[in-house]
Design an enzyme around this catalytic site. Sequence first.
Site, PDB file in Angstrom:
ATOM      1  N   LYS A   1       0.837  -1.206   0.000  1.00 53.36           N
ATOM      2  CA  LYS A   1       0.000   0.000   0.000  1.00 53.36           C
ATOM      3  C   LYS A   1       0.875   1.260   0.000  1.00 53.36           C
ATOM      4  O   LYS A   1       0.584   2.240  -0.700  1.00 53.36           O
ATOM      5  CB  LYS A   1      -0.935  -0.018   1.215  1.00 53.36           C
ATOM      6  CG  LYS A   1      -1.703   1.255   1.452  1.00 53.36           C
ATOM      7  CD  LYS A   1      -2.621   1.622   0.308  1.00 53.36           C
ATOM      8  CE  LYS A   1      -3.294   2.963   0.571  1.00 53.36           C
ATOM      9  NZ  LYS A   1      -4.007   3.471  -0.609  1.00 53.36           N
TER      10      LYS A   1
HETATM   11  N1  LIG Z   1     -10.080   8.542   1.922  1.00 53.40           N
HETATM   12  C1  LIG Z   1      -9.474   7.827   1.019  1.00 53.40           C
HETATM   13  O1  LIG Z   1      -9.593   8.078  -0.189  1.00 53.40           O
HETATM   14  C2  LIG Z   1      -8.593   6.659   1.393  1.00 53.40           C
HETATM   15  C3  LIG Z   1      -8.209   5.764   0.372  1.00 53.40           C
HETATM   16  C4  LIG Z   1      -7.414   4.671   0.718  1.00 53.40           C
HETATM   17  C5  LIG Z   1      -7.001   4.498   2.022  1.00 53.40           C
HETATM   18  N2  LIG Z   1      -7.363   5.401   2.987  1.00 53.40           N
HETATM   19  C6  LIG Z   1      -6.927   5.168   4.360  1.00 53.40           C
HETATM   20  O2  LIG Z   1      -8.078   4.731   5.082  1.00 53.40           O
HETATM   21  C7  LIG Z   1      -7.989   5.210   6.446  1.00 53.40           C
HETATM   22  C8  LIG Z   1      -9.232   6.044   6.764  1.00 53.40           C
HETATM   23  O3  LIG Z   1      -9.246   7.181   5.902  1.00 53.40           O
HETATM   24  P1  LIG Z   1     -10.490   8.209   5.881  1.00 53.40           P
HETATM   25  O4  LIG Z   1     -10.321   9.037   4.656  1.00 53.40           O
HETATM   26  O5  LIG Z   1     -11.753   7.486   6.132  1.00 53.40           O
HETATM   27  O6  LIG Z   1     -10.118   9.107   7.164  1.00 53.40           O
HETATM   28  P2  LIG Z   1     -11.046  10.111   7.987  1.00 53.40           P
HETATM   29  O7  LIG Z   1     -12.283  10.453   7.223  1.00 53.40           O
HETATM   30  O8  LIG Z   1     -10.154  11.194   8.452  1.00 53.40           O
HETATM   31  O9  LIG Z   1     -11.519   9.198   9.240  1.00 53.40           O
HETATM   32  C9  LIG Z   1     -10.577   8.847  10.216  1.00 53.40           C
HETATM   33  C10 LIG Z   1     -11.183   7.860  11.194  1.00 53.40           C
HETATM   34  O10 LIG Z   1     -10.184   7.528  12.191  1.00 53.40           O
HETATM   35  C11 LIG Z   1     -10.747   7.753  13.481  1.00 53.40           C
HETATM   36  N3  LIG Z   1      -9.698   8.106  14.440  1.00 53.40           N
HETATM   37  C12 LIG Z   1      -8.745   9.057  14.315  1.00 53.40           C
HETATM   38  N4  LIG Z   1      -7.950   9.056  15.402  1.00 53.40           N
HETATM   39  C13 LIG Z   1      -8.437   8.090  16.239  1.00 53.40           C
HETATM   40  C14 LIG Z   1      -8.038   7.594  17.503  1.00 53.40           C
HETATM   41  N5  LIG Z   1      -6.964   8.094  18.150  1.00 53.40           N
HETATM   42  N6  LIG Z   1      -8.754   6.580  18.067  1.00 53.40           N
HETATM   43  C15 LIG Z   1      -9.826   6.057  17.414  1.00 53.40           C
HETATM   44  N7  LIG Z   1     -10.249   6.483  16.204  1.00 53.40           N
HETATM   45  C16 LIG Z   1      -9.550   7.485  15.623  1.00 53.40           C
HETATM   46  C17 LIG Z   1     -11.757   8.862  13.273  1.00 53.40           C
HETATM   47  O11 LIG Z   1     -12.642   8.900  14.362  1.00 53.40           O
HETATM   48  P3  LIG Z   1     -13.370  10.302  14.776  1.00 53.40           P
HETATM   49  O12 LIG Z   1     -14.575  10.412  13.893  1.00 53.40           O
HETATM   50  O13 LIG Z   1     -13.690  10.091  16.214  1.00 53.40           O
HETATM   51  O14 LIG Z   1     -12.365  11.403  14.555  1.00 53.40           O
HETATM   52  C18 LIG Z   1     -12.401   8.383  11.965  1.00 53.40           C
HETATM   53  O15 LIG Z   1     -13.268   7.295  12.214  1.00 53.40           O
HETATM   54  C19 LIG Z   1      -6.664   5.986   6.538  1.00 53.40           C
HETATM   55  O16 LIG Z   1      -5.658   5.137   7.024  1.00 53.40           O
HETATM   56  C20 LIG Z   1      -6.394   6.384   5.097  1.00 53.40           C
HETATM   57  O17 LIG Z   1      -5.012   6.629   4.874  1.00 53.40           O
HETATM   58  C21 LIG Z   1      -8.169   6.465   2.703  1.00 53.40           C
END
Ligand SMILES: NC(=O)c1ccc[n+]([C@@H]2O[C@H](COP(=O)([O-])OP(=O)(O)OC[C@H]3O[C@@H](n4cnc5c(N)ncnc54)[C@H](OP(=O)(O)O)[C@@H]3O)[C@@H](O)[C@H]2O)c1
Length: 299
Positions: free
Chosen positions: A180
């Site tokens: 990844k």
């Molecule tokens: N978005 C994309 O296009 C994409 C594509 C491929 C991979 N990814 C990967 O997928 C993952 C999620 O991405 P996303 O875009 O969905 O991110 P996001 O919208 O910023 O959501 C982040 C999530 O992590 C939680 N979180 C953050 N800090 C935390 C902690 N200390 N303890 C427990 N929960 C915590 C947040 O909870 P709260 O709501 O409480 O803040 C939320 O549920 C990441 O690793 C990212 O790199 C993302």
Amino acid sequence: MSDSLEVTGPVGVVGAGRMGAAMAGRLRSAGVDVVLWNRSVDRAQAVAAATGARVAGTAREAAEAGPVVLVSLADDAACRAAYAGPDGVAAGAGPDTVVADTSTVAPQTSIDLAALVREGEGGAMLDTPVSGSVPVVERGELTIMAGGDAADLDRARPVLELLAKQIFHVGDHGAGATMKLAVNALVHALNQAVAEALVLAERSGVDRAAAYEVFAGSVAGGPFVQYKRAAFERPEETPVAFRLGLVAKDLDLILDLAARAGAPMPQAVTNRRAVADAVAAGLGDEDMSAVARYLRGHS
Ligand SMILES: NC(=O)c1ccc[n+]([C@@H]2O[C@H](COP(=O)([O-])OP(=O)(O)OC[C@H]3O[C@@H](n4cnc5c(N)ncnc54)[C@H](OP(=O)(O)O)[C@@H]3O)[C@@H](O)[C@H]2O)c1
């Protein structure tokens, strides 16, 4: 793609961020019972209201819900926090459970979390990070890079195949996380290159949409260029898919892995500096395509 009938029992989903919410929605659309936990309960409740998922009080409760548990959390610290302790994922993942973690984290974090799950209640864990953003989840067309035991992956497959069009089993624990980071080194390089080329054309007097039309039709007009077209052309009306703060996190993980592996990555070093500057300028919660906005001076 597997028929949803092959999914036996509810699916626990840990994380209701952009990706976790989209995954929960996709599973619900396929008729799967989803038990969802999020650190901020209001976010989980909003997803539950929109999709019919059930809200869990703890990560443990989500992990206890079914034979397959999906995790989608921001970073290494978020995963370590959500897996550990009496209310954590590891405490809820019994011997019949496979935890498929789709977060982008360091390979060593995946290795450590797999051990935590195994040594906790005897569950299995796979690193199954994903390539593709929210609309790709909604279409069930992610690419998954899996690390861990092949038999465990087969148990998780009916759920993963609802989300992905391709699943690559690349090796043992941590191998999916490694791949990844390699894929994202490429994606983030493309993102920066598109932003720079677009601003070059604009500053030299070519209309933004006309320039993008040429990019899309050129030899460089591959899937990333096509897929980010609306975000680059019409950023003000396009929802955030992948926030720039997570790009900065990825580039830190990529360069850390590069240092350990002895792999020279001069382009990624420059890219990390450029992204850090955009984040420092306040664009961390904007879509990754906002690097173009930063290069334009925030216009
Ligand atoms: N978005 C994309 O296009 C994409 C594509 C491929 C991979 N990814 C990967 O997928 C993952 C999620 O991405 P996303 O875009 O969905 O991110 P996001 O919208 O910023 O959501 C982040 C999530 O992590 C939680 N979180 C953050 N800090 C935390 C902690 N200390 N303890 C427990 N929960 C915590 C947040 O909870 P709260 O709501 O409480 O803040 C939320 O549920 C990441 O690793 C990212 O790199 C993302």
